[in-house]
Design an enzyme around this catalytic site. Sequence first.
Site, PDB file in Angstrom:
ATOM      1  CG  ASN A  30      -1.700   1.321   1.586  1.00  0.00           C
ATOM      2  OD1 ASN A  30      -1.665   2.059   0.644  1.00  0.00           O
ATOM      3  ND2 ASN A  30      -2.231   1.449   2.474  1.00  0.00           N
ATOM      4  CD1 TRP A  31       2.890   0.927  -3.025  1.00  0.00           C
ATOM      5  CD2 TRP A  31       3.233   2.254  -4.802  1.00  0.00           C
ATOM      6  NE1 TRP A  31       3.636  -0.083  -3.973  1.00  0.00           N
ATOM      7  CE2 TRP A  31       3.856   0.841  -5.134  1.00  0.00           C
ATOM      8  CE3 TRP A  31       3.467   3.284  -5.840  1.00  0.00           C
ATOM      9  CZ2 TRP A  31       4.583   0.542  -6.326  1.00  0.00           C
ATOM     10  CZ3 TRP A  31       4.323   2.688  -6.945  1.00  0.00           C
ATOM     11  CH2 TRP A  31       4.597   1.369  -7.255  1.00  0.00           C
ATOM     12  CE  LYS A  32      -0.302   3.066   4.851  1.00  0.00           C
ATOM     13  NZ  LYS A  32       0.129   3.149   6.344  1.00  0.00           N
ATOM     14  CG  HIS A  57      -5.764   2.004   5.357  1.00  0.00           C
ATOM     15  ND1 HIS A  57      -5.300   2.706   6.283  1.00  0.00           N
ATOM     16  CD2 HIS A  57      -4.578   0.713   5.113  1.00  0.00           C
ATOM     17  CE1 HIS A  57      -3.953   2.334   6.519  1.00  0.00           C
ATOM     18  NE2 HIS A  57      -3.647   1.135   5.967  1.00  0.00           N
ATOM     19  CD  GLU A 106      -2.770   5.244   7.108  1.00  0.00           C
ATOM     20  OE1 GLU A 106      -2.663   5.335   5.767  1.00  0.00           O
ATOM     21  OE2 GLU A 106      -1.891   4.575   7.752  1.00  0.00           O
ATOM     22  CD  GLU A 163      -3.310  -2.953   7.294  1.00  0.00           C
ATOM     23  OE1 GLU A 163      -2.444  -3.034   6.808  1.00  0.00           O
ATOM     24  OE2 GLU A 163      -4.187  -1.869   7.037  1.00  0.00           O
ATOM     25  N   GLY A 207       2.698   1.646  11.124  1.00  0.00           N
ATOM     26  CA  GLY A 207       3.732   2.862  10.885  1.00  0.00           C
ATOM     27  C   GLY A 207       4.326   3.087  12.227  1.00  0.00           C
ATOM     28  CB  SER A 258       5.252  -2.531  11.802  1.00  0.00           C
ATOM     29  OG  SER A 258       4.964  -1.183  12.333  1.00  0.00           O
ATOM     30  N   GLY A 317       2.910  -1.124   4.422  1.00  0.00           N
ATOM     31  CA  GLY A 317       2.917   0.052   4.170  1.00  0.00           C
ATOM     32  C   GLY A 317       4.296   0.485   3.802  1.00  0.00           C
ATOM     33  N   GLY A 318       5.120   0.987   5.109  1.00  0.00           N
ATOM     34  CA  GLY A 318       6.505   1.677   4.879  1.00  0.00           C
ATOM     35  C   GLY A 318       7.532   0.900   4.067  1.00  0.00           C
TER      36      GLY A 318
HETATM   37  P1  PGA Z   1       2.556  -0.003   7.907  1.00  0.00           P
HETATM   38  O1  PGA Z   1       1.585   0.115   7.191  1.00  0.00           O
HETATM   39  O2  PGA Z   1       3.614  -1.118   7.233  1.00  0.00           O
HETATM   40  O3  PGA Z   1       3.585   1.261   7.560  1.00  0.00           O
HETATM   41  O4  PGA Z   1       2.764  -0.208   9.282  1.00  0.00           O
HETATM   42  C1  PGA Z   1       0.615  -0.879   6.903  1.00  0.00           C
HETATM   43  C2  PGA Z   1      -0.768  -0.309   6.313  1.00  0.00           C
HETATM   44  O5  PGA Z   1      -1.008   0.721   6.638  1.00  0.00           O
HETATM   45  O6  PGA Z   1      -1.329  -1.206   5.413  1.00  0.00           O
END
Ligand code: PGA
Length: 251
Positions: free
Chosen positions: A9-11, A95, A97, A167, A173, A213, A234-235
């Site tokens: 997920n490149w956000k 998600h 966020e 998640e 994050g 993470s 994510g990251g």
């Molecule tokens: P993260 O994000 O790997 O940076 O914790 C995961 C996500 O939000 O899907």
Amino acid sequence: MRTPVIAGNWKMHKTTGEARALARAIREGMSETDHCQVVVAPPYTALAAVAEEIRSSRVFLAAQNVHWEPKGAFTGEVSIAMLEELGCGMAIIGHSERRQYFAETDETVNRKVRAVVQSQLQAIVCIGETLPQRESGSYHQVITQQLAGGLAGLTHQTLLRIILAYEPVWAIGTGRTASPETAQEVHGSIRDWLSQKFGREAAQQVRILYGGSVKPDNIADLMRQPDIDGALVGGACLEAESFLRIVRFNS
Ligand code: PGA
């Protein structure tokens, strides 16, 4: 029996040029991969460019969100048909966020899920508790509520069009990954819930990803758990090298 999924997920990262370069590096680095389904979810603006880069590769394209209406006066929104036309095979829905910053609720998640399962897209539906919910011990209840709300109206057939992503918000994050056992405990209970609602056979086929993470050095232990069928990253997906190391969790 369940093909694992590793999804990035490149956000809100990567301009079109940057996205192209990352997609190319992923495509080149994973040419022989067939032990899992690899998915990239760039921002809307880069979907067309990434689609071009991954054409005739094994990489799947996903959007990070989608609207439930087929068209209309919905400024800033993007429809299922628009995504399908670009070569998207999946859309992430709900998600944390989006729930936290953009007022996404189980009800809007459900509208999106119901629209997506009627289309060619597959939905990656995200659920997970916050830190206070984890600490107060109410997390099972929270997750059950998100499942019941988000998946309302699905049948055992349409259930097969979705992938779930557990998640925990406290792990996203933060560098604080859920331990494999902690994640498995929730994944197992999600599958039990699916089993009760939709029958054991359907529940056994649904992929349940873990997110929060995920890194190259913790993916293998997570993937050894019986009910963890992949990861939403994510990251660590923003660099080809670390994403590819996660993709190669089995080597
Ligand atoms: P993260 O994000 O790997 O940076 O914790 C995961 C996500 O939000 O899907």
